[in-house]
Design a protein around this motif. Sequence first.
Motif, PDB file in Angstrom:
ATOM      1  N   LYS A  51       0.832  -1.204   0.000  1.00  0.00           N
ATOM      2  CA  LYS A  51       0.000   0.000   0.000  1.00  0.00           C
ATOM      3  C   LYS A  51       0.869   1.257   0.000  1.00  0.00           C
ATOM      4  O   LYS A  51       0.600   2.216  -0.747  1.00  0.00           O
ATOM      5  CB  LYS A  51      -0.926   0.012   1.209  1.00  0.00           C
ATOM      6  N   THR A  52       1.900   1.263   0.827  1.00  0.00           N
ATOM      7  CA  THR A  52       2.790   2.419   0.898  1.00  0.00           C
ATOM      8  C   THR A  52       3.501   2.655  -0.436  1.00  0.00           C
ATOM      9  O   THR A  52       3.584   3.790  -0.926  1.00  0.00           O
ATOM     10  CB  THR A  52       3.837   2.232   2.007  1.00  0.00           C
ATOM     11  N   GLN A  53       4.020   1.582  -1.039  1.00  0.00           N
ATOM     12  CA  GLN A  53       4.732   1.711  -2.304  1.00  0.00           C
ATOM     13  C   GLN A  53       3.819   2.233  -3.415  1.00  0.00           C
ATOM     14  O   GLN A  53       4.207   3.104  -4.195  1.00  0.00           O
ATOM     15  CB  GLN A  53       5.322   0.353  -2.710  1.00  0.00           C
ATOM     16  N   ILE A  54       2.619   1.689  -3.481  1.00  0.00           N
ATOM     17  CA  ILE A  54       1.679   2.106  -4.523  1.00  0.00           C
ATOM     18  C   ILE A  54       1.185   3.524  -4.276  1.00  0.00           C
ATOM     19  O   ILE A  54       1.215   4.385  -5.166  1.00  0.00           O
ATOM     20  CB  ILE A  54       0.497   1.125  -4.605  1.00  0.00           C
ATOM     21  N   ASP A  55       0.714   3.790  -3.058  1.00  0.00           N
ATOM     22  CA  ASP A  55       0.110   5.096  -2.764  1.00  0.00           C
ATOM     23  C   ASP A  55       1.101   6.240  -2.916  1.00  0.00           C
ATOM     24  O   ASP A  55       0.737   7.341  -3.342  1.00  0.00           O
ATOM     25  CB  ASP A  55      -0.478   5.106  -1.352  1.00  0.00           C
ATOM     26  N   SER A  56       2.374   6.007  -2.564  1.00  0.00           N
ATOM     27  CA  SER A  56       3.361   7.077  -2.677  1.00  0.00           C
ATOM     28  C   SER A  56       3.540   7.487  -4.140  1.00  0.00           C
ATOM     29  O   SER A  56       3.670   8.678  -4.449  1.00  0.00           O
ATOM     30  CB  SER A  56       4.695   6.646  -2.077  1.00  0.00           C
ATOM     31  N   ARG A  57       3.516   6.516  -5.037  1.00  0.00           N
ATOM     32  CA  ARG A  57       3.671   6.822  -6.454  1.00  0.00           C
ATOM     33  C   ARG A  57       2.410   7.460  -7.032  1.00  0.00           C
ATOM     34  O   ARG A  57       2.489   8.369  -7.862  1.00  0.00           O
ATOM     35  CB  ARG A  57       4.040   5.547  -7.216  1.00  0.00           C
ATOM     36  N   VAL A  58       1.270   6.981  -6.594  1.00  0.00           N
ATOM     37  CA  VAL A  58       0.009   7.577  -7.047  1.00  0.00           C
ATOM     38  C   VAL A  58      -0.082   9.028  -6.579  1.00  0.00           C
ATOM     39  O   VAL A  58      -0.430   9.930  -7.350  1.00  0.00           O
ATOM     40  CB  VAL A  58      -1.193   6.768  -6.525  1.00  0.00           C
ATOM     41  N   ASP A  59       0.243   9.273  -5.307  1.00  0.00           N
ATOM     42  CA  ASP A  59       0.172  10.623  -4.754  1.00  0.00           C
ATOM     43  C   ASP A  59       1.140  11.577  -5.449  1.00  0.00           C
ATOM     44  O   ASP A  59       0.837  12.769  -5.614  1.00  0.00           O
ATOM     45  CB  ASP A  59       0.457  10.605  -3.251  1.00  0.00           C
ATOM     46  N   ASP A  60       2.306  11.054  -5.850  1.00  0.00           N
ATOM     47  CA  ASP A  60       3.306  11.900  -6.506  1.00  0.00           C
ATOM     48  C   ASP A  60       3.056  12.039  -8.006  1.00  0.00           C
ATOM     49  O   ASP A  60       3.760  12.783  -8.691  1.00  0.00           O
ATOM     50  CB  ASP A  60       4.714  11.335  -6.276  1.00  0.00           C
ATOM     51  N   GLY A  61       2.087  11.307  -8.528  1.00  0.00           N
ATOM     52  CA  GLY A  61       1.723  11.450  -9.924  1.00  0.00           C
ATOM     53  C   GLY A  61       2.666  10.776 -10.907  1.00  0.00           C
ATOM     54  O   GLY A  61       2.776  11.212 -12.053  1.00  0.00           O
ATOM     55  N   TRP A  62       3.335   9.704 -10.456  1.00  0.00           N
ATOM     56  CA  TRP A  62       4.209   9.028 -11.396  1.00  0.00           C
ATOM     57  C   TRP A  62       4.073   7.516 -11.325  1.00  0.00           C
ATOM     58  O   TRP A  62       3.586   6.953 -10.364  1.00  0.00           O
ATOM     59  CB  TRP A  62       5.666   9.443 -11.224  1.00  0.00           C
ATOM     60  N   THR A  63       4.481   6.897 -12.411  1.00  0.00           N
ATOM     61  CA  THR A  63       4.492   5.443 -12.513  1.00  0.00           C
ATOM     62  C   THR A  63       5.939   5.008 -12.730  1.00  0.00           C
ATOM     63  O   THR A  63       6.857   5.701 -12.294  1.00  0.00           O
ATOM     64  CB  THR A  63       3.556   4.976 -13.650  1.00  0.00           C
ATOM     65  N   ALA A  64       6.163   3.869 -13.364  1.00  0.00           N
ATOM     66  CA  ALA A  64       7.532   3.401 -13.562  1.00  0.00           C
ATOM     67  C   ALA A  64       7.711   2.898 -14.982  1.00  0.00           C
ATOM     68  O   ALA A  64       6.757   2.470 -15.647  1.00  0.00           O
ATOM     69  CB  ALA A  64       7.856   2.285 -12.564  1.00  0.00           C
ATOM     70  N   THR A  65       8.955   2.943 -15.447  1.00  0.00           N
ATOM     71  CA  THR A  65       9.283   2.450 -16.781  1.00  0.00           C
ATOM     72  C   THR A  65      10.715   1.927 -16.777  1.00  0.00           C
ATOM     73  O   THR A  65      11.537   2.352 -15.959  1.00  0.00           O
ATOM     74  CB  THR A  65       9.130   3.566 -17.831  1.00  0.00           C
TER      75      THR A  65
END
Length: 223
Positions: free
Chosen positions: A127-141
């Motif tokens: 949850k922490t890993q996902i939510d932090s990226r969602v909140d910051d507006g970025w994904t991964a590539t």
Amino acid sequence: MKRRSLPVAAALAASAALLLTACGGGDDKSSDNDKIAGADQGSETPKESAASSGTPTEGNSDGVDLSLPKDMNLVFDWDKPTDKNEAAAMDDAANFLRAIYRGVDRRTSKEPAVATYATDGGLKYAKTQIDSRVDDGWTATGTRRHYQLATRSASNGNSVEVAFCVDSSKFYGKEVKTGKVLKSEPSIADFDFFKIIMVKYPTTEDLWQASKVFVETKAEKCQ
């Protein structure tokens, strides 16, 4: 080996419980104790729900969709353990990480795959890993490589420690709105050492869930 799947409805019910847990990641340290952390810890049984889900990815033996975008590549350079339980725990540790990045891609920590492959501290970490990226507006590539696998079973047979290195030097953040890739210079910060405690799901053959996650950042032994 055929594996009985955790019902998708049950996975969705468990994923809803993510919102009720306290926000917090795994401990940013590795365990030096010879006793496997969490070895006496059972996994919680997700409750049934009337919810439904999309079509599972073909070939996933647990009937759970773990598909990721083509530009999000998780590589597991692992040799399969000879022990049956350790091999199954290894497979589902990889699925746990895939589930996290599927949640990142789909912009939600309520992703059913997370609830399938995580419990307790593993749920909080995801949850922490996902939510932090969602909140910051970025994904991964890019490509994230996992290697130098080591597995260790608890004496009770219900817990397996899965330890490995991670190289994220070619794995980058990407802004969702603009598509801009957030690259940085390669450094020791790209290397982490993970220990994930996998526990056997009590009523489903060969399904293991991440119950605790320990991370050593800037791990020189992984370079």
